[in-house]
Design a protein around this motif. Structure first.
Motif, PDB file in Angstrom:
ATOM      1  N   VAL A  11     -18.730  20.497  -4.219  1.00 38.52           N
ATOM      2  CA  VAL A  11     -19.560  20.064  -5.256  1.00 38.52           C
ATOM      3  C   VAL A  11     -19.405  20.253  -7.036  1.00 38.52           C
ATOM      4  O   VAL A  11     -19.813  20.038  -7.755  1.00 38.52           O
ATOM      5  N   ILE A  12     -17.971  21.264  -6.992  1.00 39.25           N
ATOM      6  CA  ILE A  12     -17.304  21.460  -7.752  1.00 39.25           C
ATOM      7  C   ILE A  12     -17.205  20.523  -8.633  1.00 39.25           C
ATOM      8  O   ILE A  12     -16.799  20.627  -9.889  1.00 39.25           O
ATOM      9  N   GLU A  13     -16.342  19.472  -8.230  1.00 40.71           N
ATOM     10  CA  GLU A  13     -15.555  17.999  -8.661  1.00 40.71           C
ATOM     11  C   GLU A  13     -16.760  17.337  -9.301  1.00 40.71           C
ATOM     12  O   GLU A  13     -16.994  16.447 -10.222  1.00 40.71           O
ATOM     13  N   ILE A  14     -18.564  16.651  -8.672  1.00 38.98           N
ATOM     14  CA  ILE A  14     -19.224  16.390  -9.213  1.00 38.98           C
ATOM     15  C   ILE A  14     -19.827  17.296 -10.623  1.00 38.98           C
ATOM     16  O   ILE A  14     -20.052  16.607 -11.383  1.00 38.98           O
ATOM     17  N   ALA A  15     -19.591  18.198 -10.145  1.00 38.90           N
ATOM     18  CA  ALA A  15     -20.068  19.470 -11.606  1.00 38.90           C
ATOM     19  C   ALA A  15     -19.148  18.822 -12.351  1.00 38.90           C
ATOM     20  O   ALA A  15     -19.665  18.853 -14.125  1.00 38.90           O
ATOM     21  N   ILE A  16     -17.737  19.057 -12.340  1.00 38.98           N
ATOM     22  CA  ILE A  16     -16.413  18.250 -13.521  1.00 38.98           C
ATOM     23  C   ILE A  16     -16.858  17.062 -13.684  1.00 38.98           C
ATOM     24  O   ILE A  16     -17.109  16.649 -15.267  1.00 38.98           O
ATOM     25  N   TYR A  17     -16.476  15.641 -13.101  1.00 35.37           N
ATOM     26  CA  TYR A  17     -16.605  14.697 -13.058  1.00 35.37           C
ATOM     27  C   TYR A  17     -17.469  14.030 -13.512  1.00 35.37           C
ATOM     28  O   TYR A  17     -17.385  12.744 -13.943  1.00 35.37           O
ATOM     29  N   GLU A  18     -19.148  14.646 -12.892  1.00 32.87           N
ATOM     30  CA  GLU A  18     -19.953  13.298 -12.793  1.00 32.87           C
ATOM     31  C   GLU A  18     -20.871  14.101 -13.555  1.00 32.87           C
ATOM     32  O   GLU A  18     -22.637  13.606 -13.130  1.00 32.87           O
ATOM     33  N   ARG A  19     -21.440  14.659 -14.338  1.00 36.29           N
ATOM     34  CA  ARG A  19     -21.933  15.588 -14.525  1.00 36.29           C
ATOM     35  C   ARG A  19     -22.627  14.700 -15.747  1.00 36.29           C
ATOM     36  O   ARG A  19     -24.389  14.881 -15.673  1.00 36.29           O
ATOM     37  N   GLU A  20     -22.652  13.955 -16.570  1.00 37.97           N
ATOM     38  CA  GLU A  20     -23.051  12.394 -17.373  1.00 37.97           C
ATOM     39  C   GLU A  20     -24.087  11.516 -15.851  1.00 37.97           C
ATOM     40  O   GLU A  20     -25.056  11.963 -16.777  1.00 37.97           O
ATOM     41  N   ASN A  21     -23.614  11.551 -15.151  1.00 35.47           N
ATOM     42  CA  ASN A  21     -24.297  10.606 -14.432  1.00 35.47           C
ATOM     43  C   ASN A  21     -25.370  11.106 -13.621  1.00 35.47           C
ATOM     44  O   ASN A  21     -26.193  10.977 -13.397  1.00 35.47           O
ATOM     45  N   LEU A  22     -24.982  12.197 -13.434  1.00 33.45           N
ATOM     46  CA  LEU A  22     -26.101  13.412 -12.907  1.00 33.45           C
ATOM     47  C   LEU A  22     -27.788  13.582 -13.805  1.00 33.45           C
ATOM     48  O   LEU A  22     -28.255  14.089 -13.594  1.00 33.45           O
ATOM     49  N   GLU A  23     -27.146  14.442 -15.191  1.00 27.68           N
ATOM     50  CA  GLU A  23     -27.919  14.304 -16.003  1.00 27.68           C
ATOM     51  C   GLU A  23     -29.207  13.262 -16.433  1.00 27.68           C
ATOM     52  O   GLU A  23     -29.463  12.997 -17.022  1.00 27.68           O
ATOM     53  N   ALA A  24     -28.340  11.249 -16.169  1.00 27.82           N
ATOM     54  CA  ALA A  24     -29.077  10.488 -16.003  1.00 27.82           C
ATOM     55  C   ALA A  24     -29.976  10.122 -15.293  1.00 27.82           C
ATOM     56  O   ALA A  24     -30.963   9.532 -15.643  1.00 27.82           O
ATOM     57  N   VAL A  25     -30.404  11.215 -14.257  1.00 26.79           N
ATOM     58  CA  VAL A  25     -30.857  10.361 -13.012  1.00 26.79           C
ATOM     59  C   VAL A  25     -31.823  10.780 -13.235  1.00 26.79           C
ATOM     60  O   VAL A  25     -32.208  11.561 -13.922  1.00 26.79           O
TER      61      VAL A  25
END
Length: 133
Positions: free
Chosen positions: A11-25
């Protein structure tokens, strides 16, 4: 604990490295249910694996994993209405028969034999040390 800490760090890695992808979903009920189904399936897998290994052994577990591809074929036929080769059915039958034969055979044939050296058979025996020359 490994799974709990693994989830925490993921969850920490996703919040750091995949933030733009999560916001685009574009989140929808179908997408959320898909993630929930995936999570439940893996929770069951990781919860049942130790029980299967304890009761039936690793060979039976590995033979059972061969059937996962066959269930993918069943989903392909019934949900996607796609045709498969006739060999899929043959391989599914062979794996099923293999599981039945393995599960019906004696688990540990050495335990039923008479001891040769007078030491009673048990699941674990000491190994005699050999002299080193």
């Amino acid at each position: 604990m490994l799974g709990l800490f693994g989830m925490f760090f993921s969850v920490i890695e996703i919040a750091i490295y995949e933030r733009e992808n999560l916001e685009a979903v574009t989140w929808s009920a179908e997408l959320i249910l898909t993630f929930v189904g995936y999570t439940v399936a893996f929770l069951m897998y990781y919860s049942l694996t130790p029980l299967i290994l304890q009761t039936s052994g690793s060979t039976w577990f590995n033979l059972s994993l061969l059937t996962t591809d066959m269930w993918a074929v069943v989903i392909r036929i019934f949900f996607y209405q796609q045709q498969v080769e006739w060999l899929y059915y043959v391989s599914f039958a062979v794996v099923g028969v293999g599981l039945l034969i393995y599960s019906k055979t004696e688990k540990n044939p050495n335990l039923s034999q008479e001891p040769e050296n007078g030491i009673p058979n048990s699941q674990y025996q000491l190994i005699h040390e050999q002299g080193i020359n």
